[in-house]
Scaffold this motif. Structure first.
Motif, short mmCIF file in Angstrom:
data_model
loop_
_atom_site.label_atom_id
_atom_site.label_comp_id
_atom_site.label_asym_id
_atom_site.label_seq_id
_atom_site.Cartn_x
_atom_site.Cartn_y
_atom_site.Cartn_z
N LEU A 213 0.84 -1.21 0.00
CA LEU A 213 0.00 0.00 0.00
C LEU A 213 0.86 1.24 0.00
O LEU A 213 1.89 1.27 0.67
N CYS A 214 0.43 2.26 -0.70
CA CYS A 214 1.01 3.59 -0.52
C CYS A 214 -0.06 4.41 0.17
O CYS A 214 -1.19 4.51 -0.32
N ILE A 215 0.30 4.97 1.32
CA ILE A 215 -0.67 5.78 2.06
C ILE A 215 -0.06 7.12 2.38
O ILE A 215 1.16 7.28 2.40
N LYS A 216 -0.91 8.09 2.62
CA LYS A 216 -0.46 9.39 3.09
C LYS A 216 -0.06 9.19 4.55
O LYS A 216 -0.79 8.54 5.30
N HIS A 217 1.10 9.70 4.97
CA HIS A 217 1.52 9.53 6.36
C HIS A 217 0.46 10.13 7.30
O HIS A 217 0.23 11.33 7.28
N PRO A 218 -0.18 9.29 8.12
CA PRO A 218 -1.27 9.81 8.94
C PRO A 218 -0.80 10.32 10.31
O PRO A 218 -1.62 10.67 11.14
N GLY A 219 0.50 10.36 10.52
CA GLY A 219 1.03 10.69 11.85
C GLY A 219 1.38 9.38 12.54
O GLY A 219 0.73 8.37 12.32
#
Ligand code: ASP
Ligand code: MG
Length: 432
Positions: A355-361
């Motif tokens: 998966l490529c995800i936006k860094h959610p913190g």
């Protein structure tokens, strides 16, 4: 009779007195046209309001935490020669209402409080602009958008009730236009079923403009920006960017889906449904034509580059070597949704899922990994960029990936997506 126009002015277009004067001069070019003007909070006000909420956590009241921001707005009002007593009273009323709403609620959630406070930015900016336009000979009316834009109760990411909104907009707007040429209203905010203020998600004002256009069957929507139109790449990152003269709804929705920040991704659907054209124009050079989005796009588009920063690549694998199949996948998707993590790209192989995800913190990320459960292992690469190139050419891809390590690649017809990391940093990381 000519139809209504919808204009959207974002935060940077109204960030100070000079910019507000410029907005007035743009409106003057349109004579007595009927314009619904959807406005964002001024400059970086929304971010400032997010810090106001943090300060409120330390036992300060809203009234106290927001003082500085009120003074900033008043000093702009002064520069614009507006009666600051009237404006101060308006601001104080708005703040008092928000504070009362929070205090009278028996168990306000963090998202509920967020919406009551953050919505003040748009209420402040539009109140100022309405006073300024009327003082300078334009016929403007202030509309509290919450009286017409109805949403569900999902605070911070409220969904619009289109039918109710449509009915309210059509009941209210034509009537106001009988005595005014310009309606100044807020982007980004609405009102829940319970009668409280909601917000539609950050940068949501473009979407508000599209909703008004949809409901009113507007002639056109113009989004006034600091760039001359939609460009082939972000001019802050690349030198040789070109303006795209025309774009189809489809191309626009694709590029916003891949993360282009020029318009909010939800903006296109409502206007496409009604065949309304959307113009992206420069408030700095308002006499030039920007990009026109309609059903008539270009036959051949130049390569368009969209970059998403702060992306994480995660390789999730089943520890017991079982195949990644539908039940695993639906488990992973459910956990992503529960953790509110934006999925940008994905691929599966026999025993792993990438998966490529936006860094959610970091906190949310840890929580997500825990939710996945002990049957999965995960390898994580942080600090990546996800490059999307529509209508790509090999030579461009080569130069974009030069001195970078490509960790993920996907080609879908004329779109290529690459998760990359600057080579040096990756080396450092594997050594440590
Ligand atoms: N003021 C809001 C934000 O900064 C909405 C918008 O500007 O569209 O996210
Ligand atoms: Mg904005």
């Amino acid at each position: 009779m000519a139809g209504y126009k919808v204009f959207k002015f974002g935060g940077s277009s109204v960030k100070d007195a000079e910019h507000i004067k410029n907005v007035k001069s743009i409106l003057e070019k349109y004579g007595n046209d009927k314009i619904v003007m959807v406005v964002s909070a001024m400059g970086k006000t929304t971010n400032a309001l997010e810090s106001v909420i943090d300060r409120m956590d330390d036992e300060h009241t809203l009234n106290r935490s927001i003082k500085g921001l009120i003074e900033d707005h008043l000093s702009i009002a002064k520069e614009l020669d507006i009666d600051t007593n009237i404006y101060r009273l308006k601001l104080e009323n708005l703040v008092q209402n928000a504070e009362d709403t929070i205090n009278n609620h028996t168990s306000p959630s963090a998202d509920f409080i967020y919406d009551q406070v953050v919505s003040l930015g748009e209420l402040f900016s539009t109140s100022l602009i309405e006073l300024y336009l009327n003082k300078n000979g334009l016929s403007a009316a202030w509309l509290d958008v919450r009286t017409v834009l109805k949403t569900d109760n999902d605070y911070r990411r409220a969904k619009v009730h289109f039918q109710r909104t449509n009915a309210e907009v059509n009941k209210c707007i034509p009537q106001i236009f009988e005595s005014s040429d310009i309606i100044v209203t807020q982007g980004f905010i609405g009102e829940s079923d319970e009668g409280y203020t909601t917000t539609l998600g950050r940068e949501g004002s473009d979407y508000t403009a599209a909703i008004f256009a949809y409901c009113l069957d507007a002639e056109e929507v113009t989004i006034w920006k600091d760039v001359p139109g939609i460009l082939t790449a972000d001019p802050k990152r690349f030198e040789n960017v070109e303006k795209i003269e025309r774009m189809s709804y489809r191309e626009a929705i694709e590029m916003t889906y891949y993360g282009a920040k020029v318009i909010h991704p939800k903006t296109i659907q409502p206007i496409q449904n009604k065949g309304i054209q959307l113009i992206v124009n420069s408030y700095l050079k308002p006499d030039k034509t920007g990009t026109i989005i309609s059903d008539k796009g270009l036959l051949n588009y130049p390569p368009i580059v969209v970059i998403e920063d702060d992306v994480i690549l995660m390789q999730i694998s089943s520890k017991d070597f079982s195949f990644i199949q539908e039940d695993h996948l639906s488990h992973i998707f459910r956990r992503l949704k529960e953790s509110n993590i934006a999925l940008l790209a994905m691929r599966n192989s026999a025993i792993s899922f990438t998966l490529c995800i936006k860094h959610p913190g970091d906190q949310k990320l840890d929580q997500f990994i825990e939710l996945l459960g002990p049957q999965f292992g995960s390898d994580i690469f942080k600090g990546l960029q996800l490059l999307t190139v529509r209508h790509f050419q090999e030579s461009l891809i080569q130069s974009l990936t030069e001195k970078k390590i490509v960790l993920f690649e996907e080609i879908l017809k004329d779109t290529i997506r690459l998760a990359v990391k600057p080579a040096l940093e990756l080396k450092e990381k594997t050594n440590s």
